[in-house]
Write a protein that holds these residues in place. Structure first.
Motif, PDB file in Angstrom:
ATOM      1  N   ALA A 223       7.551  -1.158  -3.468  1.00  0.00           N
ATOM      2  CA  ALA A 223       6.769  -2.258  -2.915  1.00  0.00           C
ATOM      3  C   ALA A 223       7.086  -2.479  -1.439  1.00  0.00           C
ATOM      4  O   ALA A 223       6.206  -2.781  -0.633  1.00  0.00           O
ATOM      5  N   LEU A 224       8.359  -2.294  -1.070  1.00  0.00           N
ATOM      6  CA  LEU A 224       8.750  -2.416   0.339  1.00  0.00           C
ATOM      7  C   LEU A 224       8.145  -1.299   1.181  1.00  0.00           C
ATOM      8  O   LEU A 224       7.609  -1.530   2.265  1.00  0.00           O
ATOM      9  N   VAL A 225       8.227  -0.079   0.673  1.00  0.00           N
ATOM     10  CA  VAL A 225       7.719   1.079   1.419  1.00  0.00           C
ATOM     11  C   VAL A 225       6.190   1.016   1.549  1.00  0.00           C
ATOM     12  O   VAL A 225       5.633   1.347   2.598  1.00  0.00           O
ATOM     13  N   ASP A 243       7.526 -13.003   3.830  1.00  0.00           N
ATOM     14  CA  ASP A 243       7.826 -13.510   2.486  1.00  0.00           C
ATOM     15  C   ASP A 243       8.034 -12.372   1.488  1.00  0.00           C
ATOM     16  O   ASP A 243       8.912 -12.445   0.626  1.00  0.00           O
ATOM     17  N   SER A 244       7.220 -11.338   1.602  1.00  0.00           N
ATOM     18  CA  SER A 244       7.335 -10.206   0.674  1.00  0.00           C
ATOM     19  C   SER A 244       8.649  -9.465   0.873  1.00  0.00           C
ATOM     20  O   SER A 244       9.302  -9.057  -0.101  1.00  0.00           O
ATOM     21  N   ILE A 245       9.045  -9.287   2.132  1.00  0.00           N
ATOM     22  CA  ILE A 245      10.329  -8.614   2.401  1.00  0.00           C
ATOM     23  C   ILE A 245      11.467  -9.390   1.760  1.00  0.00           C
ATOM     24  O   ILE A 245      12.312  -8.824   1.050  1.00  0.00           O
ATOM     25  N   GLU A 246      11.506 -10.702   2.005  1.00  0.00           N
ATOM     26  CA  GLU A 246      12.592 -11.518   1.463  1.00  0.00           C
ATOM     27  C   GLU A 246      12.584 -11.528  -0.063  1.00  0.00           C
ATOM     28  O   GLU A 246      13.650 -11.487  -0.700  1.00  0.00           O
ATOM     29  N   LYS A 247      11.400 -11.566  -0.652  1.00  0.00           N
ATOM     30  CA  LYS A 247      11.305 -11.595  -2.113  1.00  0.00           C
ATOM     31  C   LYS A 247      11.903 -10.329  -2.730  1.00  0.00           C
ATOM     32  O   LYS A 247      12.723 -10.401  -3.653  1.00  0.00           O
ATOM     33  N   HIS A 248      11.524  -9.181  -2.222  1.00  0.00           N
ATOM     34  CA  HIS A 248      12.017  -7.923  -2.805  1.00  0.00           C
ATOM     35  C   HIS A 248      13.488  -7.688  -2.491  1.00  0.00           C
ATOM     36  O   HIS A 248      14.218  -7.130  -3.327  1.00  0.00           O
ATOM     37  N   PHE A 268      13.544  -0.360  10.328  1.00  0.00           N
ATOM     38  CA  PHE A 268      12.702   0.765  10.764  1.00  0.00           C
ATOM     39  C   PHE A 268      11.415   0.817   9.944  1.00  0.00           C
ATOM     40  O   PHE A 268      10.312   0.957  10.493  1.00  0.00           O
ATOM     41  N   LEU A 269      11.535   0.671   8.614  1.00  0.00           N
ATOM     42  CA  LEU A 269      10.361   0.736   7.742  1.00  0.00           C
ATOM     43  C   LEU A 269       9.421  -0.443   7.982  1.00  0.00           C
ATOM     44  O   LEU A 269       8.203  -0.281   8.074  1.00  0.00           O
ATOM     45  N   MET A 270       9.986  -1.635   8.093  1.00  0.00           N
ATOM     46  CA  MET A 270       9.159  -2.832   8.208  1.00  0.00           C
ATOM     47  C   MET A 270       8.520  -2.965   9.590  1.00  0.00           C
ATOM     48  O   MET A 270       7.414  -3.478   9.722  1.00  0.00           O
ATOM     49  N   SER A 271       9.208  -2.511  10.647  1.00  0.00           N
ATOM     50  CA  SER A 271       8.625  -2.608  11.993  1.00  0.00           C
ATOM     51  C   SER A 271       7.395  -1.717  12.123  1.00  0.00           C
ATOM     52  O   SER A 271       6.502  -1.985  12.940  1.00  0.00           O
ATOM     53  N   LYS A 272       7.313  -0.662  11.312  1.00  0.00           N
ATOM     54  CA  LYS A 272       6.134   0.211  11.333  1.00  0.00           C
ATOM     55  C   LYS A 272       4.915  -0.474  10.721  1.00  0.00           C
ATOM     56  O   LYS A 272       3.788  -0.007  10.896  1.00  0.00           O
ATOM     57  N   LYS A 273       5.133  -1.571  10.008  1.00  0.00           N
ATOM     58  CA  LYS A 273       4.028  -2.311   9.405  1.00  0.00           C
ATOM     59  C   LYS A 273       3.409  -3.323  10.373  1.00  0.00           C
ATOM     60  O   LYS A 273       2.373  -3.917  10.066  1.00  0.00           O
ATOM     61  N   SER A 541      -5.632   3.998  -0.127  1.00  0.00           N
ATOM     62  CA  SER A 541      -6.149   5.360  -0.197  1.00  0.00           C
ATOM     63  C   SER A 541      -6.139   5.863  -1.635  1.00  0.00           C
ATOM     64  O   SER A 541      -5.261   5.511  -2.424  1.00  0.00           O
ATOM     65  N   CYS A 542      -7.096   6.705  -1.957  1.00  0.00           N
ATOM     66  CA  CYS A 542      -7.148   7.308  -3.295  1.00  0.00           C
ATOM     67  C   CYS A 542      -6.170   8.477  -3.429  1.00  0.00           C
ATOM     68  O   CYS A 542      -5.901   8.944  -4.543  1.00  0.00           O
ATOM     69  N   TYR A 543      -5.637   8.965  -2.285  1.00  0.00           N
ATOM     70  CA  TYR A 543      -4.819  10.179  -2.306  1.00  0.00           C
ATOM     71  C   TYR A 543      -3.346   9.948  -1.987  1.00  0.00           C
ATOM     72  O   TYR A 543      -2.503  10.788  -2.280  1.00  0.00           O
ATOM     73  N   ASN A 544      -3.006   8.810  -1.363  1.00  0.00           N
ATOM     74  CA  ASN A 544      -1.614   8.584  -0.974  1.00  0.00           C
ATOM     75  C   ASN A 544      -1.316   7.086  -1.021  1.00  0.00           C
ATOM     76  O   ASN A 544      -2.110   6.308  -1.542  1.00  0.00           O
ATOM     77  N   ASN A 545      -0.173   6.696  -0.459  1.00  0.00           N
ATOM     78  CA  ASN A 545       0.276   5.302  -0.559  1.00  0.00           C
ATOM     79  C   ASN A 545      -0.184   4.430   0.598  1.00  0.00           C
ATOM     80  O   ASN A 545       0.308   3.306   0.757  1.00  0.00           O
ATOM     81  N   PHE A 546      -1.092   4.910   1.426  1.00  0.00           N
ATOM     82  CA  PHE A 546      -1.557   4.102   2.554  1.00  0.00           C
ATOM     83  C   PHE A 546      -2.269   2.847   2.055  1.00  0.00           C
ATOM     84  O   PHE A 546      -3.160   2.908   1.211  1.00  0.00           O
ATOM     85  N   THR A 547      -1.862   1.685   2.605  1.00  0.00           N
ATOM     86  CA  THR A 547      -2.534   0.421   2.311  1.00  0.00           C
ATOM     87  C   THR A 547      -2.679  -0.371   3.605  1.00  0.00           C
ATOM     88  O   THR A 547      -1.931  -0.166   4.562  1.00  0.00           O
ATOM     89  N   ALA A 548      -3.612  -1.283   3.631  1.00  0.00           N
ATOM     90  CA  ALA A 548      -3.802  -2.157   4.787  1.00  0.00           C
ATOM     91  C   ALA A 548      -4.472  -3.442   4.327  1.00  0.00           C
ATOM     92  O   ALA A 548      -5.352  -3.425   3.465  1.00  0.00           O
ATOM     93  N   THR A 549      -4.043  -4.559   4.888  1.00  0.00           N
ATOM     94  CA  THR A 549      -4.676  -5.854   4.616  1.00  0.00           C
ATOM     95  C   THR A 549      -5.738  -6.115   5.669  1.00  0.00           C
ATOM     96  O   THR A 549      -5.449  -6.077   6.868  1.00  0.00           O
ATOM     97  N   LEU A 550      -6.965  -6.345   5.228  1.00  0.00           N
ATOM     98  CA  LEU A 550      -8.076  -6.532   6.165  1.00  0.00           C
ATOM     99  C   LEU A 550      -8.821  -7.828   5.884  1.00  0.00           C
ATOM    100  O   LEU A 550      -8.915  -8.282   4.742  1.00  0.00           O
ATOM    101  N   SER A 551      -9.348  -8.390   6.951  1.00  0.00           N
ATOM    102  CA  SER A 551     -10.245  -9.543   6.850  1.00  0.00           C
ATOM    103  C   SER A 551     -11.676  -9.037   6.961  1.00  0.00           C
ATOM    104  O   SER A 551     -11.975  -8.203   7.827  1.00  0.00           O
TER     105      SER A 551
END
Length: 645
Positions: A223-225, A243-248, A268-273, A541-551
């Motif tokens: 979930a973090l990654v 909030d999600s970082i702290e929860k996990h 490093f992982l979270m700054s890329k988000k 994505s249907c092929y990998n773990n890429f996700t994005a929150t969009l308005s």
């Protein structure tokens, strides 16, 4: 800025500060509950009593903010706070209830009548308890749908409220257990009869299935990654990330993982988000304040401070006019977002712009002219306080005259278009060509002439010498619904759009919550489309773990079917080993989602294949290989081609 406007913004800023103080109080309570032990029971009781009025105070402040700022995103703010509030309150009361039950049990050893006196007719009533002479309200039972990372939280709550309750027998506990389960978790127990002995069997089945510590740890790390990318500067998106970082992290720490040694990796992982601007600010702060060796707590504090700043800025700037343009005035991506809190139609006095007035559009051009003259409006922009000779707005989109397109009576228009020819015969502005006239189109399209649900315009022509069409980039993606399930849909990837769009049909299907807005969007030839709702979701994505929150802005129809006409995919000779983002790119089908420029270039990967002259190119993306470009068909083809603008 007027004095009244300054006072309103000052009051908004004060309310936002008060709201932030309440959030900080709740966060401190969360830290106390997370580290609670039984020796602190008295302090927990006092803190819980003080915390209970917080939700009402938060709601009062949020209502005041929304009164002063009609565009404030109150639903998301309140739902986020409410969810955290009830979760913490349930956990705290669970600890208190457990202590109370143990105390009652110890007393019952010397006075058994206490059990009988405390037992009610309903198991739910047993979850009410007395502290300091006051009866606290009943606690709702926790729900569990089968998410591994939520199992421990659920089971601890269920143990406290039901399993360890000496006033309930096993059959009652079994009924309450079934009532708590949903989805996959409930299916596990479908084969069991409700008997006294089967209650323990049911618990064992659930533990074997979900109390798998390695899997739970893996899911929290995953979930973090896989946390969604923050696509733009937004207090709400950054708050969700924090909030999600702290929860996990808290969950992993509870499970015994050495998260205190993971700071550099997690940062490093979270700054890329982060979005580009926030990432720049973090890198600067990391070097200047922490000498390039920050701790995770520094990163979390940075995000929270950035959220406070953005919340204050957003509350002060909402309601002002914002304008943005992408390319020329005819650019498909150009838009104008206008705060619509004071919009009033001069013709019917409704809360919409005059050029969207259905009563005015129902009139003939000559009747419109009479009404506009009677209202003393500018013939060019349909606004008051000036005349057409003084108006700075562009003129008619058809003849370039100094009048609005709504007031234009079209005669015959002949215009060359490539090797084809466009013919548009005497029609009044506001009336459309018949769909069967494949060679006849409007010479230009204006938003007042299109229906409000149409965002793009299409022009059709037949080229006898060369049949060709431009293939637009489409992809099949997953989008999250209101129950956190992913649903597959078809997306158009558009680098020329400054906004993201979603069809109202898909919004209903996903049961997404929407916010009411009033924004006109400008497209081809400054065509205006009125937008009245907005929503937010996560794509994947249907092929990998890429996700994005969009308005997304919500439209009835985003565009016509793409492509306008189906064609044989064999005409392109695509390498068979490639995973296409849209395997049926050649089949004419509807578009559910349009992804604009704010994310478009983040979707592209290294890798491009040119298929030759008169063929489109293939571009690698996180969704798979997308296809885009001009496709020249066989010269024998005489089918009318269509362009989506």
């Amino acid at each position: 800025m007027s004095q009244s406007s300054e006072d309103r913004n000052s009051e908004l800023a004060k309310l936002v500060v008060r709201r932030n103080r309440i959030k900080e109080t709740l966060n401190r309570f969360a830290e106390f509950v997370d580290t609670f032990n039984l020796s602190q029971i008295k302090e927990l009781q006092v803190r819980t009593e003080k915390i209970e009025p917080l939700l009402d105070r938060f709601e009062e402040i949020q209502i005041e903010i929304e009164i002063l700022d009609s565009e404030a995103d109150g639903n998301l703010e309140y739902e986020s706070f409410e969810s955290q509030f009830y979760s913490l309150l349930a956990t705290a009361k669970g600890h208190i209830s457990q202590y109370q039950l143990k105390a009652e049990h110890n007393q019952s050893l010397t006075n058994p009548s206490l059990i009988q006196n405390s037992q009610g007719s309903s198991g739910i009533d047993n979850n009410s308890f007395i502290v300091g002479g006051a009866k606290l309200p009943s606690l709702g039972l926790p729900k569990f749908r089968g998410d591994f990372e939520k199992w421990l939280q659920f089971f601890e709550g269920f143990q406290t409220l039901v399993h360890n309750n000496p006033c309930l027998d096993n059959i009652q506990k079994f009924y309450y257990l079934l009532d708590c389960l949903e989805g996959e978790a409930r299916k596990i127990l479908d084969c069991l009869e409700i008997t006294n002995d089967n209650y323990e069997v049911a618990l064992d089945l659930l533990k074997k299935r979900f109390q798998n510590k390695p899997v739970i740890i893996k899911n929290h790390i995953k979930a973090l990654v896989d946390m969604p990318i923050v696509s733009r500067e937004s207090s709400q998106l950054l708050r969700n990330l924090s909030d999600s970082i702290e929860k996990h992290i808290r969950a992993l720490k509870t499970l015994g993982e050495p998260v205190d040694t993971w700071d550099r990796l997690l940062i490093f992982l979270m700054s890329k988000k982060l979005d580009i601007e926030t990432k720049k600010e973090w890198e600067q702060k990391s070097i200047s304040d922490f000498k390039g060796v920050p701790q995770l707590s520094n990163f979390i504090n940075f995000l929270n401070n950035k959220c406070h700043i953005l919340e204050t800025v957003e509350s002060n700037t909402k309601g002002t006019i914002k304008q943005g343009y992408s390319g020329s005035q005819n650019s498909r991506g150009a838009y104008a977002a206008v705060g619509g809190s004071n919009v009033k139609c001069e013709f019917c006095k409704g809360s919409h712009f005059v050029y969207f007035c259905q009563k005015l559009l129902a009139l003939s051009v000559s009747e419109r002219l009479r009404e506009i003259k009677k209202l003393k409006l500018c013939f060019n922009c349909l606004r008051s306080s000036h005349t057409a000779s003084e108006c700075r707005a562009s003129g008619c989109k058809r003849c370039r005259g100094r009048h609005n397109s709504l007031l234009h009576l079209e005669k015959q228009i002949n215009q060359n278009f490539g090797n084809g020819r466009l013919v548009n015969k005497d029609i009044e502005s506001g009336r459309k060509n018949k769909p069967e006239e494949a060679d006849t189109v409007h010479a230009c399209v204006d938003g007042v002439e299109a229906t409000e649900e149409q965002f793009v315009a299409a022009t059709s022509y037949s080229n006898p010498k060369e049949a060709s069409q431009t293939i637009l980039s489409t992809a099949l993606i997953y989008i999250k619904d209101n129950k956190d399930n992913y649903v597959k849909c078809r997306a158009l990837l558009d680098s020329g759009s400054q906004m993201n769009f979603i069809s109202s049909e898909l919004v209903r299907k996903l049961k997404l919550k929407t916010n009411t807005i009033d924004i006109p969007i400008s497209g081809v030839n400054q065509m205006l489309t009125k937008i009245d709702s907005q929503t937010e979701s996560i794509i994947k994505s249907c092929y990998n773990n890429f996700t994005a929150t969009l308005s997304f802005l919500v439209l009835k129809n985003i565009t016509y079917n793409i492509p306008v006409q189906s064609f044989e995919a064999s005409a392109i000779n695509i390498p068979s080993n490639l995973k296409l983002a849209d395997p049926e790119f050649n089949m004419s089908a509807k578009i559910d989602v349009l992804i604009g420029a704010d994310l478009f270039f983040n979707l592209l990967c290294v890798g491009q294949i040119r298929l030759g002259m008169g063929k489109p190119l293939l571009q690698k993306s996180v969704f798979g290989w997308i296809i885009s470009g001009r496709l020249v068909h066989d010269k024998s083809s005489t089918a009318a081609q269509s362009f989506i603008c």
